[in-house]
Design a protein around this motif. Structure first.
Motif, short mmCIF file in Angstrom:
data_model
loop_
_atom_site.label_atom_id
_atom_site.label_comp_id
_atom_site.label_asym_id
_atom_site.label_seq_id
_atom_site.Cartn_x
_atom_site.Cartn_y
_atom_site.Cartn_z
N PRO A 98 23.44 -64.37 -47.66
CA PRO A 98 22.04 -64.74 -47.89
C PRO A 98 21.70 -65.19 -49.31
O PRO A 98 20.65 -65.78 -49.51
CB PRO A 98 21.28 -63.45 -47.54
CG PRO A 98 22.28 -62.35 -47.73
CD PRO A 98 23.61 -62.92 -47.43
N THR A 99 22.54 -64.89 -50.29
CA THR A 99 22.22 -65.26 -51.68
C THR A 99 23.44 -65.89 -52.34
O THR A 99 24.57 -65.70 -51.90
CB THR A 99 21.84 -64.01 -52.51
OG1 THR A 99 22.98 -63.12 -52.51
CG2 THR A 99 20.63 -63.27 -51.95
N HIS A 100 23.19 -66.60 -53.48
CA HIS A 100 24.30 -67.19 -54.24
C HIS A 100 25.26 -66.09 -54.70
O HIS A 100 26.47 -66.27 -54.70
CB HIS A 100 23.76 -67.95 -55.46
CG HIS A 100 23.12 -69.26 -55.10
ND1 HIS A 100 23.85 -70.33 -54.61
CD2 HIS A 100 21.83 -69.68 -55.14
CE1 HIS A 100 23.05 -71.35 -54.37
NE2 HIS A 100 21.81 -70.98 -54.68
N ARG A 101 24.68 -64.94 -55.13
CA ARG A 101 25.52 -63.85 -55.62
C ARG A 101 26.49 -63.37 -54.54
O ARG A 101 27.66 -63.16 -54.78
CB ARG A 101 24.60 -62.70 -56.08
CG ARG A 101 25.24 -61.83 -57.10
CD ARG A 101 24.29 -60.80 -57.69
NE ARG A 101 25.04 -59.58 -57.92
CZ ARG A 101 25.10 -58.58 -57.07
NH1 ARG A 101 24.43 -58.61 -55.95
NH2 ARG A 101 25.81 -57.52 -57.35
N ARG A 102 25.97 -63.21 -53.33
CA ARG A 102 26.83 -62.72 -52.24
C ARG A 102 27.87 -63.77 -51.84
O ARG A 102 28.97 -63.43 -51.42
CB ARG A 102 25.99 -62.34 -51.03
CG ARG A 102 25.08 -61.19 -51.30
CD ARG A 102 25.37 -60.03 -50.36
NE ARG A 102 24.27 -59.13 -50.42
CZ ARG A 102 23.61 -58.69 -49.37
NH1 ARG A 102 23.95 -59.07 -48.16
NH2 ARG A 102 22.60 -57.87 -49.52
N ILE A 103 27.51 -65.04 -51.97
CA ILE A 103 28.50 -66.10 -51.68
C ILE A 103 29.65 -65.96 -52.67
O ILE A 103 30.82 -65.99 -52.30
CB ILE A 103 27.86 -67.50 -51.76
CG1 ILE A 103 26.83 -67.70 -50.64
CG2 ILE A 103 28.93 -68.60 -51.68
CD1 ILE A 103 25.97 -68.95 -50.77
N LYS A 104 29.28 -65.78 -53.96
CA LYS A 104 30.31 -65.65 -55.01
C LYS A 104 31.20 -64.43 -54.76
O LYS A 104 32.41 -64.49 -54.92
CB LYS A 104 29.65 -65.51 -56.38
CG LYS A 104 29.30 -66.85 -56.96
CD LYS A 104 29.04 -66.71 -58.46
CE LYS A 104 28.68 -68.08 -59.00
NZ LYS A 104 27.57 -68.06 -59.91
N LEU A 105 30.57 -63.33 -54.37
CA LEU A 105 31.31 -62.08 -54.11
C LEU A 105 32.30 -62.28 -52.96
O LEU A 105 33.47 -61.88 -53.05
CB LEU A 105 30.30 -60.99 -53.75
CG LEU A 105 30.77 -59.56 -53.87
CD1 LEU A 105 31.03 -59.21 -55.33
CD2 LEU A 105 29.71 -58.62 -53.29
N ARG A 106 31.84 -62.91 -51.90
CA ARG A 106 32.72 -63.17 -50.75
C ARG A 106 33.89 -64.07 -51.16
O ARG A 106 35.05 -63.82 -50.83
CB ARG A 106 31.87 -63.82 -49.64
CG ARG A 106 32.49 -63.90 -48.24
CD ARG A 106 33.23 -65.18 -47.95
NE ARG A 106 32.70 -66.35 -48.58
CZ ARG A 106 31.88 -67.22 -47.99
NH1 ARG A 106 31.49 -67.02 -46.76
NH2 ARG A 106 31.47 -68.30 -48.64
N ASP A 107 33.59 -65.13 -51.95
CA ASP A 107 34.65 -66.04 -52.39
C ASP A 107 35.63 -65.33 -53.31
O ASP A 107 36.83 -65.55 -53.25
CB ASP A 107 34.04 -67.26 -53.11
CG ASP A 107 33.28 -68.14 -52.14
OD1 ASP A 107 33.38 -67.91 -50.92
OD2 ASP A 107 32.58 -69.06 -52.61
#
Ligand SMILES: Cc1cc2nc3c(=O)[nH]c(=O)nc-3n(C[C@H](O)[C@H](O)[C@H](O)COP(=O)(O)OP(=O)(O)OC[C@H]3O[C@@H](n4cnc5c(N)ncnc54)[C@H](O)[C@@H]3O)c2cc1C
Length: 223
Positions: A183-192
């Motif tokens: 849902p957020t840019h931060r979580r996208i980064k964490l997943r990547d």
């Protein structure tokens, strides 16, 4: 049925991969993923060359009306950038276009009387990549228990019901939506970040293996 708030859509082609490497020298297909908060597209690969996963508050479409499903998809990917406009164009032209929601039905039993459900009809799968394996295991266990019970169908179905409870647990608990479309840019980064780090990636693969390996399923003699 409980909606999980995420939707996915697939189309086969044409695939806007101009200028991208689509195959490795060893023949493996290459897929490209692009995220913005609550949205994922995957382009190329061997399976679904135009894939969309997205979060939506309202299922604002008609299940029996494909043009309304295309409009629903387009409304959620309007102006996203990258190659998404061309991917949406591919959906407009594709007769096999498919859209569905991620949802969950909680099954308390797979059998009633002389009836047994197996595969998707029984285990209430959602997107996750385990439906085919579970369907095969279910068919094997059901056949095996019927043979082992020598005509005592009530005993066979009770045993099938019990044995399938554990392997199907993942279908009752998984939700790939927030993982694929965080849902957020931060979580996208964490997943990547998790994917990019070998140790974390290996742990995730081990966890998937543990789910996929079910030692409690017996070897049946099908005679
Ligand atoms: C887009 C998409 C991608 C997927 N990707 C994966 C993946 O990567 N890995 C994975 O493991 N799983 C994946 N799955 C899930 C997988 O396809 C299913 O879990 C699996 O096919 C379930 O097998 P099944 O035999 O229970 O049902 P199905 O394969 O759906 O078979 C049911 C059959 O019954 C027929 N049928 C329905 N109603 C009737 C009727 N009234 N009379 C006669 N016949 C009827 C249907 O036509 C169909 O042929 C995916 C599913 C979808 C939709």
């Amino acid at each position: 049925m409980t909606t999980l708030g995420h939707y996915y859509a697939l189309a086969s082609g044409p695939v806007p991969t101009a200028g991208l490497e689509t195959r490795r020298p060893d023949g493996r297909a290459v897929a490209y993923a692009f995220n913005t908060p609550g949205r994922l597209v995957v382009l190329g690969g061997h399976k679904a060359p135009n894939l969309f996963v997205f979060k939506a508050e309202q299922p604002d479409y008609d299940r029996s009306d494909i043009p309304s499903q295309r409009r629903f998809l387009e409304a959620h990917f309007d102006g996203v950038g990258w190659r998404v406009a061309q991917m949406l164009e591919a959906c407009r032209e594709d007769p096999d276009f498919y859209l569905d929601e991620l949802a969950r039905t909680r099954m308390t039993s797979f059998t009633r009387g002389r009836v047994a459900l197996l595969g998707d009809a029984g285990y209430a799968n959602t997107l996750g990549g385990f439906g085919t394996g579970l369907a095969l295991i279910g068919a094997y266990v059901l056949a095996g228990e019927l043979v082992a019970a020598r005509g005592e169908h009530a005993a066979a179905l009770a045993s099938y019901n019990e044995r399938m409870r554990k392997p199907t647990k993942i279908a009752r608990s998984g939700n790939a939506g927030p993982f694929l479309a965080p849902p957020t840019h931060r979580r996208i980064k964490l997943r990547d970040w998790a994917f990019a780090h070998r140790l974390v990636a290996r742990t995730m693969i081990r966890a998937a293996d543990a789910f996929a390996t079910e030692a409690s399923i017996p070897t049946y003699s099908m005679r």
